[in-house]
Design a protein around this motif. Sequence first.
Motif, PDB file in Angstrom:
ATOM      1  N   ARG A   1       0.959  -1.245   0.065  1.00  0.00           N
ATOM      2  CA  ARG A   1      -0.047  -0.079   0.033  1.00  0.00           C
ATOM      3  C   ARG A   1       0.899   1.404  -0.030  1.00  0.00           C
ATOM      4  O   ARG A   1       1.690   1.477   0.858  1.00  0.00           O
ATOM      5  N   LYS A   2       0.596   2.302  -0.949  1.00  0.00           N
ATOM      6  CA  LYS A   2       1.473   3.551  -1.159  1.00  0.00           C
ATOM      7  C   LYS A   2       1.026   4.364   0.092  1.00  0.00           C
ATOM      8  O   LYS A   2      -0.321   4.572   0.425  1.00  0.00           O
ATOM      9  N   LEU A   3       2.011   5.005   0.669  1.00  0.00           N
ATOM     10  CA  LEU A   3       1.658   5.930   1.671  1.00  0.00           C
ATOM     11  C   LEU A   3       1.915   7.518   1.265  1.00  0.00           C
ATOM     12  O   LEU A   3       1.388   8.171   1.855  1.00  0.00           O
ATOM     13  N   GLY A   4       2.995   7.563   0.597  1.00  0.00           N
ATOM     14  CA  GLY A   4       3.235   9.033   0.302  1.00  0.00           C
ATOM     15  C   GLY A   4       4.709   9.100  -0.727  1.00  0.00           C
ATOM     16  O   GLY A   4       5.178   8.090  -1.149  1.00  0.00           O
ATOM     17  N   SER A   5       4.945  10.266  -1.057  1.00  0.00           N
ATOM     18  CA  SER A   5       6.068  10.428  -2.090  1.00  0.00           C
ATOM     19  C   SER A   5       6.843  11.847  -1.570  1.00  0.00           C
ATOM     20  O   SER A   5       6.366  12.671  -0.841  1.00  0.00           O
ATOM     21  N   LEU A   6       8.036  12.095  -1.943  1.00  0.00           N
ATOM     22  CA  LEU A   6       8.657  13.207  -1.782  1.00  0.00           C
ATOM     23  C   LEU A   6       9.469  13.430  -3.047  1.00  0.00           C
ATOM     24  O   LEU A   6       9.887  12.583  -3.866  1.00  0.00           O
ATOM     25  N   CYS A   7      10.109  14.627  -3.193  1.00  0.00           N
ATOM     26  CA  CYS A   7      10.812  15.191  -4.333  1.00  0.00           C
ATOM     27  C   CYS A   7      10.472  15.157  -5.543  1.00  0.00           C
ATOM     28  O   CYS A   7      10.710  15.110  -6.602  1.00  0.00           O
ATOM     29  N   LEU A   8       8.782  15.000  -5.609  1.00  0.00           N
ATOM     30  CA  LEU A   8       8.153  15.069  -7.009  1.00  0.00           C
ATOM     31  C   LEU A   8       8.083  16.307  -7.771  1.00  0.00           C
ATOM     32  O   LEU A   8       7.903  16.357  -8.940  1.00  0.00           O
ATOM     33  N   THR A   9       8.769  17.402  -7.391  1.00  0.00           N
ATOM     34  CA  THR A   9       8.711  18.697  -7.968  1.00  0.00           C
ATOM     35  C   THR A   9      10.210  18.743  -8.700  1.00  0.00           C
ATOM     36  O   THR A   9      10.409  19.484  -9.712  1.00  0.00           O
ATOM     37  N   SER A  10      11.140  17.780  -8.664  1.00  0.00           N
ATOM     38  CA  SER A  10      12.313  17.653  -9.433  1.00  0.00           C
ATOM     39  C   SER A  10      12.102  17.405 -10.838  1.00  0.00           C
ATOM     40  O   SER A  10      11.203  16.660 -11.202  1.00  0.00           O
ATOM     41  N   ASN A  11      12.984  17.884 -11.531  1.00  0.00           N
ATOM     42  CA  ASN A  11      12.972  17.709 -13.244  1.00  0.00           C
ATOM     43  C   ASN A  11      13.196  16.237 -13.467  1.00  0.00           C
ATOM     44  O   ASN A  11      13.997  15.637 -12.497  1.00  0.00           O
ATOM     45  N   ALA A  12      12.798  15.575 -14.522  1.00  0.00           N
ATOM     46  CA  ALA A  12      13.039  14.170 -15.121  1.00  0.00           C
ATOM     47  C   ALA A  12      14.429  14.083 -15.078  1.00  0.00           C
ATOM     48  O   ALA A  12      15.118  14.990 -15.572  1.00  0.00           O
ATOM     49  N   TYR A  13      15.138  12.651 -15.032  1.00  0.00           N
ATOM     50  CA  TYR A  13      16.341  12.276 -15.366  1.00  0.00           C
ATOM     51  C   TYR A  13      16.493  12.645 -16.880  1.00  0.00           C
ATOM     52  O   TYR A  13      17.607  13.028 -17.267  1.00  0.00           O
ATOM     53  N   GLY A  14      15.555  12.289 -17.559  1.00  0.00           N
ATOM     54  CA  GLY A  14      15.870  12.331 -19.083  1.00  0.00           C
ATOM     55  C   GLY A  14      16.992  11.528 -19.575  1.00  0.00           C
ATOM     56  O   GLY A  14      16.770  10.322 -19.284  1.00  0.00           O
ATOM     57  N   ASP A  15      18.152  12.045 -20.305  1.00  0.00           N
ATOM     58  CA  ASP A  15      19.084  11.099 -20.977  1.00  0.00           C
ATOM     59  C   ASP A  15      20.327  11.122 -19.867  1.00  0.00           C
ATOM     60  O   ASP A  15      21.428  10.406 -20.438  1.00  0.00           O
ATOM     61  N   ALA A  16      20.095  11.604 -18.615  1.00  0.00           N
ATOM     62  CA  ALA A  16      21.161  11.518 -17.665  1.00  0.00           C
ATOM     63  C   ALA A  16      21.502  10.046 -17.571  1.00  0.00           C
ATOM     64  O   ALA A  16      20.751   8.990 -17.496  1.00  0.00           O
ATOM     65  N   PHE A  17      22.923   9.754 -17.479  1.00  0.00           N
ATOM     66  CA  PHE A  17      23.273   8.389 -17.211  1.00  0.00           C
ATOM     67  C   PHE A  17      24.584   8.122 -16.623  1.00  0.00           C
ATOM     68  O   PHE A  17      25.244   9.085 -16.508  1.00  0.00           O
ATOM     69  N   GLY A  18      24.954   6.938 -16.001  1.00  0.00           N
ATOM     70  CA  GLY A  18      26.009   6.810 -15.139  1.00  0.00           C
ATOM     71  C   GLY A  18      26.286   7.799 -13.895  1.00  0.00           C
ATOM     72  O   GLY A  18      25.615   7.974 -13.121  1.00  0.00           O
ATOM     73  N   ARG A  19      27.419   8.272 -13.969  1.00  0.00           N
ATOM     74  CA  ARG A  19      27.566   9.224 -12.889  1.00  0.00           C
ATOM     75  C   ARG A  19      26.501  10.448 -12.671  1.00  0.00           C
ATOM     76  O   ARG A  19      26.532  10.866 -11.596  1.00  0.00           O
ATOM     77  N   GLU A  20      26.386  11.115 -13.959  1.00  0.00           N
ATOM     78  CA  GLU A  20      25.406  12.063 -13.920  1.00  0.00           C
ATOM     79  C   GLU A  20      24.238  11.652 -13.323  1.00  0.00           C
ATOM     80  O   GLU A  20      23.668  12.497 -12.385  1.00  0.00           O
ATOM     81  N   ARG A  21      23.770  10.490 -13.556  1.00  0.00           N
ATOM     82  CA  ARG A  21      22.496  10.152 -13.041  1.00  0.00           C
ATOM     83  C   ARG A  21      22.590   9.886 -11.522  1.00  0.00           C
ATOM     84  O   ARG A  21      21.686  10.281 -10.609  1.00  0.00           O
ATOM     85  N   ALA A  22      23.806   9.390 -11.030  1.00  0.00           N
ATOM     86  CA  ALA A  22      23.903   8.906  -9.717  1.00  0.00           C
ATOM     87  C   ALA A  22      23.904  10.271  -8.847  1.00  0.00           C
ATOM     88  O   ALA A  22      23.374  10.078  -7.692  1.00  0.00           O
ATOM     89  N   GLU A  23      24.298  11.261  -9.420  1.00  0.00           N
ATOM     90  CA  GLU A  23      24.673  12.539  -8.683  1.00  0.00           C
ATOM     91  C   GLU A  23      23.141  13.250  -8.367  1.00  0.00           C
ATOM     92  O   GLU A  23      23.219  13.770  -7.630  1.00  0.00           O
ATOM     93  N   ARG A  24      22.380  12.742  -9.295  1.00  0.00           N
ATOM     94  CA  ARG A  24      20.921  13.164  -9.093  1.00  0.00           C
ATOM     95  C   ARG A  24      19.984  12.422  -8.230  1.00  0.00           C
ATOM     96  O   ARG A  24      18.855  12.770  -8.043  1.00  0.00           O
ATOM     97  N   THR A  25      20.252  11.067  -7.913  1.00  0.00           N
ATOM     98  CA  THR A  25      19.532  10.371  -7.416  1.00  0.00           C
ATOM     99  C   THR A  25      19.471  10.575  -6.012  1.00  0.00           C
ATOM    100  O   THR A  25      20.556  10.696  -5.241  1.00  0.00           O
ATOM    101  N   PRO A  26      18.257  10.657  -5.114  1.00  0.00           N
ATOM    102  CA  PRO A  26      18.091  11.143  -3.805  1.00  0.00           C
ATOM    103  C   PRO A  26      18.760   9.947  -3.044  1.00  0.00           C
ATOM    104  O   PRO A  26      18.647   8.838  -3.243  1.00  0.00           O
ATOM    105  N   ALA A  27      19.409  10.766  -1.950  1.00  0.00           N
ATOM    106  CA  ALA A  27      20.168   9.693  -0.692  1.00  0.00           C
ATOM    107  C   ALA A  27      19.039   9.301   0.215  1.00  0.00           C
ATOM    108  O   ALA A  27      18.341  10.412   0.450  1.00  0.00           O
ATOM    109  N   VAL A  28      18.741   8.172   0.707  1.00  0.00           N
ATOM    110  CA  VAL A  28      17.785   8.036   1.670  1.00  0.00           C
ATOM    111  C   VAL A  28      18.420   7.209   2.762  1.00  0.00           C
ATOM    112  O   VAL A  28      19.404   6.357   2.423  1.00  0.00           O
ATOM    113  N   ALA A  29      17.514   7.480   3.895  1.00  0.00           N
ATOM    114  CA  ALA A  29      18.053   6.587   5.305  1.00  0.00           C
ATOM    115  C   ALA A  29      17.082   6.356   6.133  1.00  0.00           C
ATOM    116  O   ALA A  29      16.263   7.510   6.314  1.00  0.00           O
ATOM    117  N   TRP A  30      16.558   5.019   6.722  1.00  0.00           N
ATOM    118  CA  TRP A  30      15.618   5.100   7.618  1.00  0.00           C
ATOM    119  C   TRP A  30      16.069   4.906   8.797  1.00  0.00           C
ATOM    120  O   TRP A  30      17.080   4.496   9.131  1.00  0.00           O
TER     121      TRP A  30
END
Length: 376
Positions: free
Chosen positions: A51-80
């Motif tokens: 069951r979905k409870l919620g979302s964060l960072c939905l206002t950010s721009n799409a990844y588009g053609d970003a790949f590899g290190r560029e993509r990794a730099e834009r991927t959110p870091a998470v910790a429980w």
Amino acid sequence: MTDLEVVARAMVDSERSFEQLRCHPRLPLVACSDTERPAVHIWDCGAGQLRKLGSLCLTSNAYGDAFGRERAERTPAVAWHPHQPLLAVSGEDGLRQWTPAGVSEPKGAPATASYRSLAFSPDGQTLWGSPSFRDEGGGWESSDVLDLASGTIGAGPAWDTGVAEHPGGGLVTTLTSDQGATYCLFARVDQRILPAVMRPLRRALILDCDGYETPLFSADGRHMAVRGNAYDNSVEVFEFPSLHRVLATTLGDPSPGYPYPQEWLDQMEAWSRHNIAFGPQPGVLWIATPAGALVEVDLETRQAVEHDVLRESRLSALAATATGELLVAGSEGELVLLSVLTGSTQTRTKSRDVSRAAAIAFLEATAEVPDDGDDL
């Protein structure tokens, strides 16, 4: 013999899938990283349902053609948080925290903080972020240590790739890397004063090159797996506390050397970077494949058994829940919760005893690095 049984199944979105699943260590919650944009979706995976409870960072721009290190730099870091239903997320919009009550900003967090990696201390009172954003622009020479109660920020040791707590307690591991090599560092956690900081130990593993994912411990603490690296779809498993390597394999064809042909780049992308998990059985590693199957690997016998899960979809992420189920995401938007049916008789109490003994043995065989000493 192990059997997998589907407990629950959900369709996320026909045009969206998840590339990473991060399960809460004690609660039936999972943070799912979006493949389309820097967003994180929180799901409940308890009581035999999804069951979905919620979302964060939905206002950010799409990844588009970003790949590899560029993509990794834009991927959110998470910790429980280790005990509470609280998720810390750092991305292009700064540092946020999610709870069932809503989204807020942690007290004292730097306004410009966009950490590449986040982790909570084992007691949950301190949030660690890397690289440091105490000074303008940040820096990889140290990390930030945020006391969540007071909002004060201190300095911590340098680390750059996640933090994993050993299930036996009192010990964590992380990575610090460059293109020449990666050190898998181990540390005690000093919680006598706040904010809690990592105290690096003299014993470490040296891995090739860079680009590895956060280390992963088995539930009984007897094995540690490392997924990487930047140039190969490698999987390495080490016994613990000996650190003797018991498995080293490459998923798909090994690197052909630079410049990389397009076929090899396509293969690298097909294999998920977050496709390994330890289930409830001791000595068993699970690997998700682009063919929609889970491979069960017995680390003692080296035997592998393939289990069909999704026939028409690539497995884009895999994780183990707090209660030992396996959670898989498919490239066509599927999310599937699987129960692992096994004949193993090892109880959770015995598993905790084994993991505690492994952590104690490791700590007794090494010592802390002095504050004025080298890293190792």
